[in-house]
Design a protein around this motif. Structure first.
Motif, short mmCIF file in Angstrom:
data_model
loop_
_atom_site.label_atom_id
_atom_site.label_comp_id
_atom_site.label_asym_id
_atom_site.label_seq_id
_atom_site.Cartn_x
_atom_site.Cartn_y
_atom_site.Cartn_z
N GLY A 10 18.37 8.86 16.41
CA GLY A 10 18.04 10.28 16.48
C GLY A 10 19.20 11.14 16.97
N TRP A 60 8.97 16.07 3.09
CA TRP A 60 9.71 15.13 3.94
C TRP A 60 10.02 15.75 5.31
CZ3 TRP A 60 13.92 12.42 0.40
CH2 TRP A 60 13.28 11.79 -0.66
N VAL A 103 14.03 13.04 15.78
CA VAL A 103 14.02 11.60 15.88
C VAL A 103 13.04 11.07 14.84
CG1 VAL A 103 14.83 11.41 18.24
CG2 VAL A 103 12.42 11.76 17.81
N THR A 104 13.07 9.77 14.69
CA THR A 104 12.33 9.16 13.60
C THR A 104 10.85 9.47 13.64
OG1 THR A 104 13.82 7.38 14.07
CG2 THR A 104 12.18 6.98 12.39
N HIS A 119 3.01 8.03 7.86
CA HIS A 119 3.41 9.44 7.87
C HIS A 119 2.26 10.33 7.42
CE1 HIS A 119 7.52 9.47 9.24
NE2 HIS A 119 7.75 8.39 8.54
N THR A 141 10.01 4.99 7.22
CA THR A 141 10.61 6.20 6.66
C THR A 141 10.63 6.15 5.14
OG1 THR A 141 11.98 6.46 8.62
CG2 THR A 141 12.70 7.61 6.64
N VAL A 142 11.10 5.02 4.61
CA VAL A 142 11.22 4.88 3.15
C VAL A 142 9.83 4.99 2.50
CG1 VAL A 142 11.81 3.27 1.30
CG2 VAL A 142 13.35 3.55 3.26
N MET A 158 10.37 13.38 8.18
CA MET A 158 11.39 12.33 8.12
C MET A 158 12.56 12.68 9.04
SD MET A 158 9.87 10.39 6.19
CE MET A 158 8.33 10.68 5.35
N PRO A 159 13.31 11.66 9.44
CA PRO A 159 14.45 11.94 10.33
C PRO A 159 15.43 12.89 9.65
CG PRO A 159 14.01 9.58 10.16
CD PRO A 159 13.13 10.24 9.16
N ARG A 178 13.96 -1.54 9.87
CA ARG A 178 13.56 -0.44 10.75
C ARG A 178 13.34 0.86 9.99
NH1 ARG A 178 18.61 -1.39 14.61
NH2 ARG A 178 19.49 -1.71 12.54
N ASP A 179 13.84 0.92 8.75
CA ASP A 179 13.65 2.12 7.92
C ASP A 179 12.40 2.04 7.06
OD1 ASP A 179 15.89 3.45 8.79
OD2 ASP A 179 17.19 2.62 7.24
N ARG A 193 11.15 16.32 15.69
CA ARG A 193 11.51 16.08 14.30
C ARG A 193 12.90 15.49 14.19
NH1 ARG A 193 8.22 20.18 11.55
NH2 ARG A 193 6.21 19.15 11.68
N ARG A 238 20.71 6.34 13.73
CA ARG A 238 19.38 5.73 13.70
C ARG A 238 18.52 6.13 14.91
NH1 ARG A 238 16.72 2.20 11.45
NH2 ARG A 238 18.37 1.84 9.96
N ALA A 277 0.21 11.61 11.98
CA ALA A 277 1.41 10.85 11.61
C ALA A 277 2.17 10.41 12.86
CB ALA A 277 2.29 11.69 10.70
N GLY A 328 7.20 6.42 3.73
CA GLY A 328 6.69 7.79 3.88
C GLY A 328 7.25 8.70 2.80
N MET A 329 8.55 8.55 2.51
CA MET A 329 9.15 9.38 1.47
C MET A 329 8.53 9.04 0.12
SD MET A 329 13.14 9.88 2.49
CE MET A 329 13.57 8.31 3.14
N SER A 347 7.31 11.42 14.65
CA SER A 347 6.70 12.70 14.97
C SER A 347 5.23 12.54 14.68
CB SER A 347 7.29 13.81 14.12
OG SER A 347 6.70 13.80 12.85
N VAL A 404 6.60 11.27 -2.60
CA VAL A 404 7.08 11.42 -3.98
C VAL A 404 5.96 11.15 -4.99
CG1 VAL A 404 8.61 10.41 -5.73
CG2 VAL A 404 9.49 10.91 -3.45
#
Lengths: 592, 645
Positions: free
Chosen positions: B504, B468, A31-32, A391, A567-568, B471-472, A563-564, A29, B502, A335, A570-571, A34, A575
């Protein structure tokens, strides 16, 4: 055995205490990436990359992207300073926390924070960041939208940028049904602006061609929106960190819960100077609108905090009692991280957008396990449609590989309906130069097919997320669920360009028009002047279309590092699940 | 008189120890327990258990339990009923085998004065002493006041000059009465550079009596042993023979049956030894003898109780290597070794290097005030004494331990001192050598472990996240201040700040970065600035017990938000340890001067007076005589004189 009588068991030790069994999955978890291997995955195979990460083009693209990211990083540093070091020192002297410190304290430790439009007011005469911070963060395990005035910027006054950010925060709360938390410290309206609307001198206001299009009377919408949230059972929590005067006073007024801070909150319709002017009454801050007064006399403040940190503790306590339950299904698919390296997202987009980007190379570096089940791959191939998960959340993806043709538009409309049928959110990856033009295509019904697509996008009720990775030109911007189409979130890559069409095309079109005018008037055409104008227009258009300009105008939710993206998204997919994820029951009349 | 069921009339580590040997011999075991031990490991180890209403000293209830469960024998362990001749007699009368010497031997040796007389009769050298407190001058100073019925240091006082005699006599009598129900005391010469050497004896009731060599138990605090070893570095073969012979003479005189210990005082300077007493039971420190002789003393006791002959003689006894035992106590060496209580949040004995663990607790055990606060005995056996000491020290320091203050670090420091390694171990060792009382990490070490703790908390936060969670950690797309965790360790405060990168990793303000390789519920594997730390961590409430390369540091996590009104009371006096208020010397409104007695707290059968540190007025009294208080309880509030009217 050396001992003749060693028959007892004295050499045995206590029950062996085994070394701890470390949970590898939980460690990951940090790291980016999982993934819960127990969850089922989509059966589609992973995408194969068409990208050559060793090519000179890739290196050029990557270098250009990193340069832009560096520039953005510097701007984010600038935005962090808000009104500057002097104002921060003044704030600290009064024992007050900077706005970002307030937010950090309110959030659950180590939880992520998705700031919205951090570079608002870029390239304007207003402070970058726009004088307020908005974003989505986790408070007591609940996804909340936070709107926070930055008191170091014009005392938190309501500038056009603050207003637009405020509206966006309210919209995020309403559309996604997440609690709205405001950290208010605002001097009220920007009194430097004249009575009715914006002054013409300031070209940074949301005006078109200098026209006065915003007016004091319209700003009342904030109050309407806040009250509406409450009615929609979306709780609103307000912490009054300082002055909340006039319009600012109604922010606590319109909130469900108010936290006031001893010797700090000052909430009144009019401060002592204005009261003196209006009625001649002599008064002071504390009796007029102090925290203690509101907590004990007026009843405006439900919670009386000792200091700023204490107010944030109370804010967290309030959110923790909201009994918040998410109706949308939680992530149900595996995920696992993409098989293809997300680092390579840096080298996909040509900075000049001349070389076409393969959108599957983006998809394969964003979705779980790079798995993508493509829908109708051989039909309307410039519109890539397919199913994936991000995710663990299922998602239908529409991505462009250039121009939209009639068949690609039709395919997209079909795909959108399928995703509405199965309540699956949609992800639009914009990478297009518009709808195709020309005789053959007009005759093939481009307008009809394009309208079908816009109809489907408009009436679709599953959440839409949009990421502009490259070009976003013309009606394609709208058709691919652009900002104007009530999508839940729009993020752009640093490489994105958004305009009615490319700068070269605009300059060329205008040149053709001028040439035609000259010809009609029988005047000689000044080729040299035309070349100059073309170059200037192209330059101006290019500048205006770049990601930073768009983001500065808050026409999206912000620029993200490619690269995000995963993540973005997934959030955001999490939401949107604060509201049931349900497809539409019907559409308008499809022009077939 | 063979038996297939044994009742163990004891608790804690010794109950487990006895059960282990009995089980190995195929004997079923019955435990008895009181409410405070309802979850204790020894109860679970037994095949059956019987609850005692009134405590472990209730012989009738124990006998009843033996009858009810069909036990054919009773092993009393040490302490409690082990040297109660009346009980031994009742057991025998009930037709149950008594695992111990005859009631007569217990009686004779239980009375120190009679024991001394018998020793003299058996030509065993004794110390000058007297039952008559008036004969102090004849005995000579320094002298010891000891309880006639006592043992284990209770009711014992050193008197260095005549002026202290009266007060010491009174205190010793009070403690003796409280501890043993018998307030008789006697005087004895005190040897200043002394070693405590004892000889293990074993008699089978068929005429065979052997000794199993000596144990040295000189290292003591509060007159109680903490490190014991065999053989003693001061005892050579000749001395061993002489002391062994003396012990055997006494044993024969007594017709001794079962395991026993003849204690001697060895004058380190002259090499003379003096008889102290005979312990007619298994000793706490018996394992070191077992390790060097290979003889399971509990097994031998059970065989003897069953009427079997030993089957070997003195010439068959061999001694191999060196064994050292450390007693791990819940006590605070920095606070005069006062007992500590709490929950054993972390307890993971090291399995490497191999040592023997005789423990009565498990992780999560609650250490209270009801019983002796010994957690475990750790025994290392190695070819040489220095290897045994090193192995024991390493095993102790590799043990993950926390939640309760212990003497572990003190034991490690002691075992590592040059004096200990040189065998220079007299009874005044602790005062003379003064090993460090606690682990004193360097600032760098503390900072490192604080970072480990913070990253562990970070991993917990992410694991427990409801949304979340995938998430990282601490992900940002813009700028927010660093994550911050404030930890306290002893008197130091560590503020750990970091943000995630970035890739980790985490970055601290000084530029150092960390990568978490693995993080689980009770351990973290992390690399910080190139140093790899694989640490066990236990988190309970706001406590974080981090096991680092040199032992455990316990950090207290400060809350992010301070609740208003939770500040400490000014002028408040709190209980430093759990105990009972046996005397209250002040009342509300009293004016006190520095040194005035506030109250007397009794903890672990010791009296601890609390006195005024400065003049003032008593503004609050929160306790009454007879109250049981926890450590940290606010007892009274005193307003200093200067600020009162």
């Amino acid at each position: 055995m050396l001992h003749p009588f060693a028959v007892g068991n004295i050499d045995c030790f206590e029950l062996p205490y085994l070394l701890p069994v470390v949970n590898r999955a939980s460690a990951d978890r940090n790291v980016t990436t999982s993934g819960n291997a127990m969850q089922p995955a989509l059966l589609a195979p992973p995408l194969r990359s068409s990208l050559d990460a060793r090519s000179p083009e890739f290196a050029e693209n990557r270098d250009a992207m990193l340069k832009k990211l560096e520039e953005i990083g510097a701007l984010l540093d600038e935005a962090e300073l808000g009104g500057g070091a002097y104002h921060h020192e003044r704030l600290a002297k009064r024992g007050k926390l900077p706005v970002r410190e307030r937010i950090a304290l309110a959030l659950d430790p180590d939880s992520p924070f998705l700031e919205i439009s951090p570079l608002a007011a870029y390239n304007s005469s207003y402070t970058i960041g726009g004088g307020a911070v908005i974003g989505i963060g986790i408070i007591a395990g609940v996804e909340c939208v936070i709107f926070a005035n930055d008191p170091t910027v014009l005392g938190g006054a309501l500038t056009p940028y603050v207003g637009k950010k405020w509206m966006r925060a309210l919209e995020i709360a309403r559309d996604n049904r997440i609690p709205y938390v405001s950290f208010v410290e605002s001097a009220g309206a920007d009194l430097r602006r004249s009575g009715g609307g914006g002054s013409k001198k300031d070209g940074d206001e949301p005006t078109a061609g200098g026209a006065r299009i915003d007016h004091f009377a319209e700003t009342g919408r904030f109050f309407y929106e806040m009250i509406e949230l409450s009615k929609l059972e979306i709780p609103t929590v307000c912490v009054a960190f300082g002055s909340s005067t006039a319009g600012g006073a109604y922010q606590p007024g319109m909130s469900d819960y108010n936290v006031v801070i001893k010797q700090q909150s000052k909430i009144f319709l009019a401060g002592p100077p204005l009261v003196k002017m209006a009625t001649g009454e002599d008064s002071d801050d504390e009796t007029l609108g102090g925290a203690q007064m509101h907590a004990e006399v007026s009843g405006l403040g439900e919670y009386l905090a000792e200091d700023e940190a204490d107010s944030l503790r109370l804010c967290r306590e309030i959110v923790s009692h909201l009994n918040w339950r998410k109706p949308g299904p939680e992530a149900s698919l595996r995920a696992d991280p993409p098989v293809l390296d997300p680092e390579e997202l840096l080298g996909i987009i040509d900075p000049e957008l001349r070389r076409p980007a393969e959108i599957r190379d983006v998809i394969g570096r964003v979705v779980d396990g790079s798995r993508f089940e493509e829908f109708k791959p051989r039909y309307g191939p410039t519109m890539v449609c397919g199913f994936a998960s991000i995710h663990g959340y299922p998602v239908g993806i529409l991505g462009n590989n250039g121009v939209i043709y009639p068949d690609s538009a039709e395919k997209a409309a079909h795909f959108i309906q399928l995703c509405n049928q199965i309540d699956t959110p949609l992800l639009f990856l914009q990478n297009l130069t518009g709808f195709i033009v020309g005789k053959d295509f007009e005759q093939a019904g481009m307008i009809k097919k394009g309208s079908q697509l816009i109809n489907a996008v408009t009436n679709s009720e599953v959440p839409h997320l949009t990421v502009i990775v490259g070009a976003s030109y013309g009606a394609g911007t709208y058709a691919m669920s652009g900002r104007a189409f009530n999508n839940r979130f729009t993020f752009i890559w640093p490489s994105a360009k958004i305009a009615v069409m490319g700068g070269k095309q605009i300059a060329g079109v205008m040149s053709i028009v001028r040439r035609g005018q000259a010809a009609r008037k029988g005047e000689p055409f000044d080729e040299e002047a035309d070349a100059r104008i073309r170059a200037a227009v192209e330059e101006a258009q290019e500048r205006g279309s770049v990601a930073l300009e768009a983001s500065g105008a808050i026409s999206d939710d912000g620029i993200i590092d490619p690269r995000d993206t995963r993540t973005v998204l997934g959030m955001c997919l999490s939401v949107v699940r604060n509201k049931p994820v349900e497809g539409t029951d019907g559409y308008g009349v499809f022009r077939l | 008189m063979s038996f297939d069921t044994l009742l163990v009339a004891n608790r804690g580590e010794i109950a487990r120890r006895i059960i282990r040997s009995a089980h190995a011999m195929g004997i079923r075991c019955v435990a008895v327990y009181v409410d405070a031990d309802v979850d204790a490991p020894f109860v679970r180890d037994a095949d059956e258990a019987v609850r005692l209403d009134s405590g472990y000293l209730d012989g009738d209830a124990v006998l009843e339990a033996a009858r009810a469960t069909g036990a054919g024998a009773i092993h009393p362990g040490y302490g409690f009923l082990s040297e109660n001749a009346g009980f031994a007699r009742a057991v025998t009368a009930a037709g149950i085998a008594w695992v111990g010497p005859s009631p007569e031997a217990i009686e004779q040796m239980g009375d120190k004065i009679a024991a001394k007389a018998l020793a003299e009769k058996a030509q065993v050298p004794t110390l000058p002493g007297s039952e008559d407190p008036g004969a102090a001058d004849a005995v000579g100073y320094p002298l010891l006041v000891k309880a006639a019925a006592g043992g284990g240091g209770k009711g014992m006082r050193i008197v260095s000059e005549p002026g202290q005699l009266e007060e010491s006599l009174a205190a010793a009598r009070r403690e003796a009465l409280g501890g043993f129900g018998d307030d008789r005391v006697f005087l004895e010469r005190y040897v200043s550079r002394a070693r405590h050497i004892e000889i293990q004896i074993l008699g089978d009731g068929h005429g065979e009596v052997v000794h199993l060599g000596e144990r040295e138990c000189s290292i003591q605090r509060r007159h109680q042993k903490i490190l014991e070893e065999s053989p003693s570095p001061r005892v050579d073969a000749a001395l061993r023979d002489a002391m062994g012979e003396a012990a055997l003479r006494l044993a024969r005189e007594l017709g001794y049956q079962s395991a026993g210990t003849v204690e001697f005082l060895l004058d380190d300077d002259s090499g003379e030894f003096f008889f102290l007493e005979v312990n007619t039971r298994l000793q706490v420190e018996h394992p070191v003898t077992e390790m060097v002789t290979g003889i399971d003393l509990v097994r031998e006791q059970l065989r003897i109780a069953a009427g079997e002959p030993l089957g070997y003689g003195q010439s068959d006894i061999r001694f191999e290597g060196s064994a050292i035992e450390a007693r791990l106590y819940a006590e605070d060496p920095s606070n005069d070794f006062l007992p500590a209580i709490g929950t054993l949040v972390a307890f993971a004995p090291a399995i490497d290097p191999p040592v023997r663990w005789d423990s009565g607790v498990v992780e999560g055990s609650v250490i209270g005030t009801d019983f002796d606060p010994m957690l475990a005995k750790v025994i290392a056996h190695a070819p040489t004494r220095s290897e045994a000491a090193g192995r024991l020290a390493l095993a102790l320091s590799r043990t993950h331990l926390g939640g309760v203050v212990t003497n572990r670090d003190f034991l490690v420091h002691t075992l590592r001192t040059p004096e200990f390694l040189a065998g220079d171990t007299t009874t005044d060792f602790i005062e003379r050598v003064g090993p460090a009382r606690r682990l004193e990490p360097g600032d760098a070490e503390r900072t490192l472990l604080a970072r480990v703790a913070a990253l562990f908390v970070q991993a917990c936060n992410r694991r427990e996240a409801r949304v979340w969670a995938d998430m990282p950690s601490g992900w940002r797309n813009a700028r927010l201040p660093d994550q911050k965790l404030v930890l306290e360790e002893g008197d130091s405060t560590e503020t750990v700040q970091y943000h995630s990168l970035r890739d980790g990793r985490f970055r601290f303000p000084d530029g150092t970065t960390a990568r978490v390789h693995e993080a689980g519920a009770d351990a973290i594997d992390v690399e910080i600035g190139g140093r790899r730390v694989r640490a066990r961590v236990r988190r309970a409430g706001d406590q974080l017990v981090v096991h680092g390369p040199h032992g455990d540091l316990t950090f207290t996590e400060l809350p992010r938000f301070v609740l208003p009104g939770s500040e400490e009371t000014e002028g408040g006096f709190v209980a430093k340890m759990p105990g009972k208020i046996i005397q209250l010397g002040v009342a509300f409104g009293d004016r006190v001067a520095a040194g005035d007695l506030f109250l007397v707290l009794e903890a672990m059968k010791m009296e601890h007076p609390m006195r005024a540190t400065e003049a003032g007025v008593v503004r609050e009294v929160r306790v009454a005589e007879g109250d049981q208080v926890e450590a940290g309880t606010l007892l009274l509030v005193v307003e200093p004189e200067a600020s009162s009217d």
